[in-house]
Design a protein around this motif. Structure first.
Motif, mmCIF file in Angstrom:
data_model
loop_
_atom_site.group_PDB
_atom_site.id
_atom_site.type_symbol
_atom_site.label_atom_id
_atom_site.label_comp_id
_atom_site.label_asym_id
_atom_site.label_seq_id
_atom_site.Cartn_x
_atom_site.Cartn_y
_atom_site.Cartn_z
ATOM 1 N N PRO A 37 14.887 0.307 -10.618
ATOM 2 C CA PRO A 37 15.025 1.764 -10.643
ATOM 3 C C PRO A 37 14.386 2.464 -9.438
ATOM 4 O O PRO A 37 14.768 3.577 -9.117
ATOM 5 C CB PRO A 37 14.344 2.173 -11.947
ATOM 6 C CG PRO A 37 13.459 1.046 -12.305
ATOM 7 C CD PRO A 37 14.088 -0.190 -11.740
ATOM 8 N N GLN A 38 13.449 1.808 -8.778
ATOM 9 C CA GLN A 38 12.805 2.424 -7.618
ATOM 10 C C GLN A 38 13.278 1.797 -6.314
ATOM 11 O O GLN A 38 12.562 1.752 -5.319
ATOM 12 C CB GLN A 38 11.282 2.333 -7.755
ATOM 13 C CG GLN A 38 10.777 3.210 -8.895
ATOM 14 C CD GLN A 38 9.276 3.191 -8.974
ATOM 15 O OE1 GLN A 38 8.687 2.144 -9.202
ATOM 16 N NE2 GLN A 38 8.669 4.351 -8.763
ATOM 17 N N ALA B 154 9.791 2.108 1.839
ATOM 18 C CA ALA B 154 8.573 1.377 2.208
ATOM 19 C C ALA B 154 8.892 0.230 3.160
ATOM 20 O O ALA B 154 8.157 -0.009 4.127
ATOM 21 C CB ALA B 154 7.886 0.848 0.952
ATOM 22 N N ALA B 155 9.997 -0.468 2.906
ATOM 23 C CA ALA B 155 10.396 -1.561 3.795
ATOM 24 C C ALA B 155 10.677 -1.040 5.201
ATOM 25 O O ALA B 155 10.224 -1.624 6.192
ATOM 26 C CB ALA B 155 11.624 -2.279 3.236
ATOM 27 N N ARG B 156 11.403 0.052 5.298
ATOM 28 C CA ARG B 156 11.700 0.646 6.611
ATOM 29 C C ARG B 156 10.440 1.054 7.343
ATOM 30 O O ARG B 156 10.340 0.932 8.555
ATOM 31 C CB ARG B 156 12.600 1.864 6.453
ATOM 32 C CG ARG B 156 14.025 1.544 6.184
ATOM 33 C CD ARG B 156 14.797 2.838 6.074
ATOM 34 N NE ARG B 156 16.209 2.623 6.115
ATOM 35 C CZ ARG B 156 17.086 3.540 5.802
ATOM 36 N NH1 ARG B 156 16.693 4.746 5.428
ATOM 37 N NH2 ARG B 156 18.372 3.286 5.842
ATOM 38 N N GLN B 157 9.466 1.574 6.611
ATOM 39 C CA GLN B 157 8.219 2.031 7.230
ATOM 40 C C GLN B 157 7.302 0.886 7.635
ATOM 41 O O GLN B 157 6.680 0.943 8.688
ATOM 42 C CB GLN B 157 7.460 2.946 6.260
ATOM 43 C CG GLN B 157 8.116 4.262 6.006
ATOM 44 C CD GLN B 157 8.134 5.156 7.242
ATOM 45 O OE1 GLN B 157 7.159 5.252 7.968
ATOM 46 N NE2 GLN B 157 9.256 5.781 7.473
ATOM 47 N N GLU B 158 7.206 -0.133 6.806
ATOM 48 C CA GLU B 158 6.160 -1.141 6.991
ATOM 49 C C GLU B 158 6.634 -2.531 7.388
ATOM 50 O O GLU B 158 5.897 -3.249 8.036
ATOM 51 C CB GLU B 158 5.330 -1.248 5.700
ATOM 52 C CG GLU B 158 4.645 0.040 5.306
ATOM 53 C CD GLU B 158 3.604 0.494 6.329
ATOM 54 O OE1 GLU B 158 2.985 -0.359 6.992
ATOM 55 O OE2 GLU B 158 3.401 1.719 6.437
ATOM 56 N N ILE B 159 7.826 -2.932 6.974
ATOM 57 C CA ILE B 159 8.272 -4.290 7.269
ATOM 58 C C ILE B 159 9.234 -4.328 8.453
ATOM 59 O O ILE B 159 9.153 -5.202 9.306
ATOM 60 C CB ILE B 159 8.943 -4.936 6.030
ATOM 61 C CG1 ILE B 159 7.939 -5.043 4.884
ATOM 62 C CG2 ILE B 159 9.460 -6.336 6.376
ATOM 63 C CD1 ILE B 159 8.542 -5.530 3.584
ATOM 64 N N CYS B 160 10.132 -3.356 8.503
ATOM 65 C CA CYS B 160 11.149 -3.397 9.570
ATOM 66 C C CYS B 160 11.396 -2.020 10.167
ATOM 67 O O CYS B 160 12.518 -1.524 10.137
ATOM 68 C CB CYS B 160 12.439 -4.001 9.044
ATOM 69 S SG CYS B 160 13.164 -3.120 7.621
ATOM 70 N N PRO B 161 10.348 -1.394 10.713
ATOM 71 C CA PRO B 161 10.595 -0.087 11.333
ATOM 72 C C PRO B 161 11.627 -0.232 12.446
ATOM 73 O O PRO B 161 11.639 -1.227 13.162
ATOM 74 C CB PRO B 161 9.231 0.329 11.873
ATOM 75 C CG PRO B 161 8.422 -0.898 11.924
ATOM 76 C CD PRO B 161 8.996 -1.858 10.923
ATOM 77 N N LYS C 274 0.839 -1.203 0.000
ATOM 78 C CA LYS C 274 0.000 0.000 0.000
ATOM 79 C C LYS C 274 0.872 1.252 0.000
ATOM 80 O O LYS C 274 0.602 2.211 -0.730
ATOM 81 C CB LYS C 274 -0.920 -0.015 1.225
ATOM 82 C CG LYS C 274 -1.881 1.138 1.264
ATOM 83 C CD LYS C 274 -2.813 1.026 2.451
ATOM 84 C CE LYS C 274 -3.748 2.217 2.480
ATOM 85 N NZ LYS C 274 -4.656 2.155 3.621
ATOM 86 N N TYR C 275 1.941 1.239 0.806
ATOM 87 C CA TYR C 275 2.873 2.370 0.850
ATOM 88 C C TYR C 275 3.459 2.603 -0.536
ATOM 89 O O TYR C 275 3.484 3.733 -1.027
ATOM 90 C CB TYR C 275 3.975 2.092 1.870
ATOM 91 C CG TYR C 275 4.924 3.256 2.072
ATOM 92 C CD1 TYR C 275 4.777 4.092 3.171
ATOM 93 C CD2 TYR C 275 5.962 3.516 1.183
ATOM 94 C CE1 TYR C 275 5.641 5.162 3.374
ATOM 95 C CE2 TYR C 275 6.819 4.574 1.373
ATOM 96 C CZ TYR C 275 6.663 5.393 2.469
ATOM 97 O OH TYR C 275 7.516 6.456 2.657
ATOM 98 N N LEU C 276 3.940 1.533 -1.165
ATOM 99 C CA LEU C 276 4.541 1.669 -2.499
ATOM 100 C C LEU C 276 3.538 2.246 -3.492
ATOM 101 O O LEU C 276 3.844 3.198 -4.220
ATOM 102 C CB LEU C 276 5.041 0.313 -3.000
ATOM 103 C CG LEU C 276 6.306 -0.225 -2.356
ATOM 104 C CD1 LEU C 276 6.576 -1.644 -2.825
ATOM 105 C CD2 LEU C 276 7.493 0.678 -2.654
ATOM 106 N N ASN C 277 2.361 1.663 -3.519
ATOM 107 C CA ASN C 277 1.356 2.082 -4.502
ATOM 108 C C ASN C 277 0.874 3.503 -4.277
ATOM 109 O O ASN C 277 0.483 4.173 -5.235
ATOM 110 C CB ASN C 277 0.195 1.090 -4.517
ATOM 111 C CG ASN C 277 0.619 -0.255 -5.063
ATOM 112 O OD1 ASN C 277 1.460 -0.338 -5.960
ATOM 113 N ND2 ASN C 277 0.072 -1.320 -4.517
ATOM 114 N N SER C 278 0.935 3.982 -3.057
ATOM 115 C CA SER C 278 0.497 5.358 -2.788
ATOM 116 C C SER C 278 1.634 6.372 -2.942
ATOM 117 O O SER C 278 1.424 7.568 -2.777
ATOM 118 C CB SER C 278 -0.116 5.460 -1.389
ATOM 119 O OG SER C 278 0.872 5.258 -0.393
ATOM 120 N N HIS C 279 2.837 5.881 -3.267
ATOM 121 C CA HIS C 279 3.996 6.772 -3.432
ATOM 122 C C HIS C 279 4.604 6.689 -4.834
ATOM 123 O O HIS C 279 5.792 6.952 -5.023
ATOM 124 C CB HIS C 279 5.059 6.462 -2.372
ATOM 125 C CG HIS C 279 4.688 6.944 -1.014
ATOM 126 N ND1 HIS C 279 3.845 6.246 -0.177
ATOM 127 C CD2 HIS C 279 5.029 8.070 -0.354
ATOM 128 C CE1 HIS C 279 3.693 6.912 0.946
ATOM 129 N NE2 HIS C 279 4.392 8.026 0.867
#
Length: 103
Positions: A86-87, A94-101, A36-41
């Protein structure tokens, strides 16, 4: 040591070990939130050659980024290893925010 103490001691040790393992698990590992983070960014789900990237592949990369962060490999050190992504920086964010804060 009494019979009761000898019977209970292994159970206590197992409970402590289980608690330690559960405590070591990531506090927050949310693949749906990651996507969701990726798709909204602005995530495009495309490799550098414009081939589509499957969702399982990008999720696997997100988890790999987190594992590398946990062992001290910064995003900047990891990025050159993924020229086809490329992204990569967005995926890492997104990983830092959602998978491994906190990693």
């Amino acid at each position: 040591m009494s019979l009761v103490a000898r019977s209970v001691a292994p159970l206590i040790a197992a409970a402590v070990a289980a608690g330690t393992l559960l405590g070591a698990a990531p506090a927050h590992a949310d693949d749906a939130g990651f996507m969701k983070y990726l798709n909204s960014h602005g995530y495009t789900a495309r490799y550098a050659g414009d081939e589509p990237i499957s969702e399982p592949s990008v999720r696997a990369l997100g988890h790999m980024i987190c594992e590398n962060l946990r062992v001290g490999r910064s995003v900047e050190v990891q990025q050159p290893n993924y020229p086809a992504w490329p992204q990569f920086l967005l995926i890492a964010e997104a990983a830092r925010q959602e998978i491994c804060p906190g990693a």
